[in-house]
Scaffold this active site. Structure first.
Site, PDB file in Angstrom:
ATOM      1  CG  ASP A  20     -99.624  -2.013  -6.698  1.00  0.00           C
ATOM      2  OD1 ASP A  20     -99.840  -3.285  -7.246  1.00  0.00           O
ATOM      3  OD2 ASP A  20     -98.210  -1.751  -6.088  1.00  0.00           O
ATOM      4  CG  ASP A  92     -94.172  -6.956  -7.504  1.00  0.00           C
ATOM      5  OD1 ASP A  92     -94.929  -7.195  -6.222  1.00  0.00           O
ATOM      6  OD2 ASP A  92     -93.292  -6.317  -7.697  1.00  0.00           O
ATOM      7  CG  HIS A 135     -92.202 -12.040 -14.358  1.00  0.00           C
ATOM      8  ND1 HIS A 135     -90.857 -12.495 -14.127  1.00  0.00           N
ATOM      9  CD2 HIS A 135     -91.852 -10.795 -14.772  1.00  0.00           C
ATOM     10  CE1 HIS A 135     -89.968 -11.515 -14.100  1.00  0.00           C
ATOM     11  NE2 HIS A 135     -90.628 -10.546 -14.577  1.00  0.00           N
ATOM     12  CG  ASP A 172     -87.041  -8.525 -18.770  1.00  0.00           C
ATOM     13  OD1 ASP A 172     -88.170  -7.876 -19.246  1.00  0.00           O
ATOM     14  OD2 ASP A 172     -87.017  -8.404 -17.392  1.00  0.00           O
ATOM     15  CG  HIS A 174     -87.399  -7.988 -13.900  1.00  0.00           C
ATOM     16  ND1 HIS A 174     -87.854  -6.953 -14.794  1.00  0.00           N
ATOM     17  CD2 HIS A 174     -87.372  -7.564 -12.683  1.00  0.00           C
ATOM     18  CE1 HIS A 174     -87.809  -5.948 -14.197  1.00  0.00           C
ATOM     19  NE2 HIS A 174     -87.765  -6.199 -12.953  1.00  0.00           N
ATOM     20  CG  ASP A 265     -86.597  -4.837 -17.925  1.00  0.00           C
ATOM     21  OD1 ASP A 265     -87.618  -5.343 -17.440  1.00  0.00           O
ATOM     22  OD2 ASP A 265     -86.050  -5.623 -18.282  1.00  0.00           O
ATOM     23  CE1 TYR A 305     -90.113  -3.302 -16.664  1.00  0.00           C
ATOM     24  CE2 TYR A 305     -92.282  -2.278 -17.210  1.00  0.00           C
ATOM     25  CZ  TYR A 305     -91.449  -3.241 -16.953  1.00  0.00           C
ATOM     26  OH  TYR A 305     -91.693  -4.448 -17.086  1.00  0.00           O
TER      27      TYR A 305
HETATM   28  C1  LIG Z   1     -91.791  -8.226 -17.712  1.00  0.00           C
HETATM   29  C2  LIG Z   1     -90.878  -7.953 -16.616  1.00  0.00           C
HETATM   30  O1  LIG Z   1     -90.019  -8.720 -16.445  1.00  0.00           O
HETATM   31  O2  LIG Z   1     -90.349  -6.537 -16.939  1.00  0.00           O
HETATM   32  C3  LIG Z   1     -91.920  -7.456 -15.401  1.00  0.00           C
HETATM   33  C4  LIG Z   1     -91.092  -7.097 -14.314  1.00  0.00           C
HETATM   34  C5  LIG Z   1     -91.883  -7.013 -12.972  1.00  0.00           C
HETATM   35  C6  LIG Z   1     -91.285  -6.238 -11.871  1.00  0.00           C
HETATM   36  C7  LIG Z   1     -92.184  -6.389 -10.433  1.00  0.00           C
HETATM   37  N1  LIG Z   1     -91.557  -5.677  -9.388  1.00  0.00           N
HETATM   38  C8  LIG Z   1     -91.587  -4.029  -9.795  1.00  0.00           C
HETATM   39  C9  LIG Z   1     -91.370  -3.254  -8.434  1.00  0.00           C
HETATM   40  C10 LIG Z   1     -91.164  -1.960  -8.777  1.00  0.00           C
HETATM   41  N2  LIG Z   1     -89.956  -1.113  -8.481  1.00  0.00           N
HETATM   42 ZN   LIG Z   2     -88.309  -7.292 -16.970  1.00  0.00          ZN
END
Ligand SMILES: CC(O)(O)CCCCCNCCCN
Ligand SMILES: [Zn+2]
Length: 667
Positions: A20, A92, A135, A172, A174, A265, A305
């Site tokens: 995935d 995701d 999330h 973060d 996101h 991140d 990451y």
């Molecule tokens: C804890 C967190 O906020 O770091 C999780 C982030 C999930 C990202 C989902 N999309 C990922 C797309 C890959 N290119």
């Molecule tokens: Zn994140």
């Protein structure tokens, strides 16, 4: 009091069992490399190790629904096919036979951290956990998250420890939509999040991640979203948002506890964030939050990451929680246009809820057509630099500098008959200044410097400054007969050949208007006196109509002017001068000392007048790194103070780019 560290390798024992692309970055090594870095640097040994525990059903149900929990409970017994099937209902995220166990440990780690901090066992702490949490929603997993660790921790802190106001800072990259949904109508939990947004083009692509989601009903104003509409944001962009949005609002909110969704991140090198802020920025972000809530701060790992920047960022965060000196952030640039536009939008939409932002530029009169044209222009420009073609060039950045604790934390330079406050070392030895300097001191300053003990005082100050420069001493406080004369002597005679840039912060109305035009010192004077216009770039008089006792006005001056200026000026020494009769409160004074430690690797010299010795206790406490007591509920500022400060900031921002808060675009 110490710093808790929560980690258990059990939380590394789940991983993606199928292909995935969206989930392959969430690997067990994220946790192990972070912990190993803390061990390698010796930081883990300095922490109080607190074991995780499994969150109980009742605790998980503080945020999640029964049906969701029941569903997740079935995953340990599922076949691979069932796990894939179960996963398909969410976005995701992936499941694994051991992820339910790890998700309970992650949530339980956050609760252990809250217990340790709220019971005073430790001052603050960090939990290294996976799966992350911000999330996940009431009945849905999302974005690698199963249970919303921090949301559960916030509810738990209120229910079990009686916390009345909880601040959640989500750095973060996101948007933690799960946290936003959980508390959007709850005025007791203030959720702040910045996140890569790119006008809704970035995951999770939600309209409600934009700056105009301010919360609902009684929760209006208690949700603060800062969308980043471009990648490549740097340290100055992050610091601007902290100084001009988060910190003023956080101080007005006056939380009992600070929880951090500590995702890394948002650091340079991360494939998700594609930002350019360096790992040492997290030392400053952590530091800037550490004087809230009496220092009660719980950081819980979310994303991150790039294993190199993640490990460095985790170390920077933990080392700051331990109270070590901060790294100097060199050559900050101006916040970028896109960041300024986001800043302006957030401040203008939040100003109706936060009196401390009351005078933010009001761009509610959005000229939509202009904005559309400009956005279209931006889009076509962006199309030309077709992002996907942009090579994902390997980002490189310097390893963060070592942050050495000086052998001596704090010293005092006192008249012989003055008692030395506990915790401080009295600086007795005084360097022989030599005839030239002595003569300069004698003929420069007041008569009593001429006598023996005057010269002795100055020779001790010289020694102190020299030992700060060599990092043998962290900071110090001196009682002098006359602060005005002493400042001039220190800056002109003692610092001139020892320090390249001195930030002089003067609280009170003393005449200090001899700022050099050459930038060797920057004087920011906060007083109740209506000064004549500022003289040149390096002497900035800040007038508070209600005087320095006005907490809100003082906070506005500190975050709206003093800190951005300090970051941009990047001094080698901070000289904090307390003029008798300034009226500044002890709490505010301690907050100020705590915040100023972020500059010059913590090398602060406090100058106070001998007859002002009553403040020596709070001063010593702050210099030793004890968290400042929370400011009492902030009162609404006098309109003219806020307005005057905004006008001053607008005037100064031509010279000082970190003071900018508006973009050329309307939002
Ligand atoms: C804890 C967190 O906020 O770091 C999780 C982030 C999930 C990202 C989902 N999309 C990922 C797309 C890959 N290119
Ligand atoms: Zn994140």
């Amino acid at each position: 009091m110490g710093t808790a560290l929560i980690y258990d390798e059990e939380m590394t024992k789940y991983k993606l069992l199928w292909v995935d692309p969206a989930c392959k970055i969430e690997v067990p090594e994220r946790l192990s490399v972070s912990y190993e870095a803390l061990v390698r640097t010796g930081l883990s040994d300095r922490c109080v190790s607190v074991p995780p525990r499994e969150a109980l059903d009742a605790e998980i149900l503080l945020v999640h629904s029964e049906e969701y929990l029941e569903g997740v409970k079935k995953t340990p017994h599922m076949t691979l096919e069932d796990l894939k099937e179960f996963t398909l209902q969410y976005g995701d995220v992936y499941f694994h036979p051991n992820i339910y166990h790890c998700a309970k440990l992650a949530a339980g780690s956050a609760l252990q951290l809250v217990d340790s901090v709220m019971t005073g066992k430790v001052r603050n702490g960090m939990a290294l956990v996976r799966p992350p949490g911000h999330h996940s929603m009431r009945s849905a997993a999302s974005g690698f998250c199963v249970f919303n660790n921090v949301a559960i921790a916030a509810r738990y802190a209120k229910q079990k420890h009686g916390a009345e106001r909880v601040l959640i800072v989500d750095w973060d990259i996101h948007h933690g939509q799960g946290v936003q949904y959980c508390f959007e109508d709850d005025p007791s939990v203030l959720y702040f999040s910045w996140h890569r947004y790119e006008h809704q083009k970035f995951w999770p692509n939600l309209r409600e991640s934009d700056y105009d989601s301010v919360g609902k009903g009684s929760g209006a104003g208690f949700n603060v979203n800062v969308p980043w509409n471009e990648v490549g944001m740097e340290n100055s962009d992050y610091l601007s948002v902290f100084c001009h949005v988060l910190l003023p609002v956080a101080y007005e909110f006056c939380p009992d506890l600070v929880l951090v969704c500590a995702g890394f991140d948002s650091a340079i090198g991360d494939p998700e964030g594609e930002m350019c802020a360096t790992p040492d920025i997290f030392a400053h972000l952590t530091h800037l939050l550490m004087n809230l809530a009496g220092g009660k701060l719980c950081a819980v790992l979310e994303g991150g990451y790039n294993l190199t920047s993640l490990a460095q960022s985790v170390c920077q965060t933990v080392q700051t929680l331990l109270g070590d000196p901060l790294p100097q952030l060199a050559n900050l640039r101006s916040p970028c246009e896109s960041a300024l536009e986001s800043l302006q939008c957030v401040r203008s939409v939040q100003r109706q809820y936060w009196s401390i932002l009351k005078h933010a530029a009001d761009s509610a009169t959005t000229d939509v057509s202009t904005k559309r044209i400009k956005l279209a222009k931006a889009e076509e420009e962006k199309a030309e630099t077709a992002e996907d073609e942009r090579s994902q060039e390997e980002k490189v950045w310097p390893e963060p500098a070592e942050r050495l604790r000086p052998p001596v934390c704090s010293v005092s330079v006192l008249p012989d008959d003055a008692a030395c406050p506990d915790g401080l070392k009295r600086l007795a030895s005084s360097k022989d200044l030599g005839p030239l300097l002595v003569s300069r001191i004698r003929n420069r300053s007041m008569e009593d410097a001429g006598d023996a003990d005057g010269v002795a005082t100055f020779s001790r100050l010289y020694t102190l400054i020299e030992k700060m420069r060599t990092n043998e001493i962290g900071n110090g406080v001196a009682l002098v007969p006359d602060v005005a004369a002493a400042v001039e002597c220190v800056v002109r005679d003692l610092c001139s050949d020892l320090v390249s840039r001195v930030l002089v912060v003067c609280v009170g109305k003393e005449e200090l208007n001899y700022a050099t035009a050459d930038g060797k010192m920057l004087v920011v004077q906060i007083s109740g006196e209506d000064k004549e216009e500022q003289k040149g770039k390096y002497y900035i008089p800040v007038c508070l109509k209600k005087g320095c006792g006005d907490t809100v006005g003082f906070i506005q001056a500190v975050f709206g002017l003093l800190l951005p200026l300090g970051y941009e000026y990047d001094p080698g020494l901070v000289l904090l001068v307390r003029v008798p009769g300034s009226g500044v409160g002890d709490c505010m004074w301690q907050q100020l000392i705590g915040l100023l430690k972020g500059f010059a690797k913590g090398h602060t010299l406090v100058l106070m007048q001998t007859n002002d010795g009553a403040c020596m206790g709070p001063t010593a406490s702050a210099l030793l790194g004890h968290p400042a007591p929370p400011l009492q509920e902030l009162l609404t500022p006098l309109p003219d103070d806020g307005g005057a400060l905004e006008r001053m900031r607008e005037r100064l921002q031509a010279d000082w780019k970190m003071l900018q808060t508006t973009g050329e675009w309307v939002c």
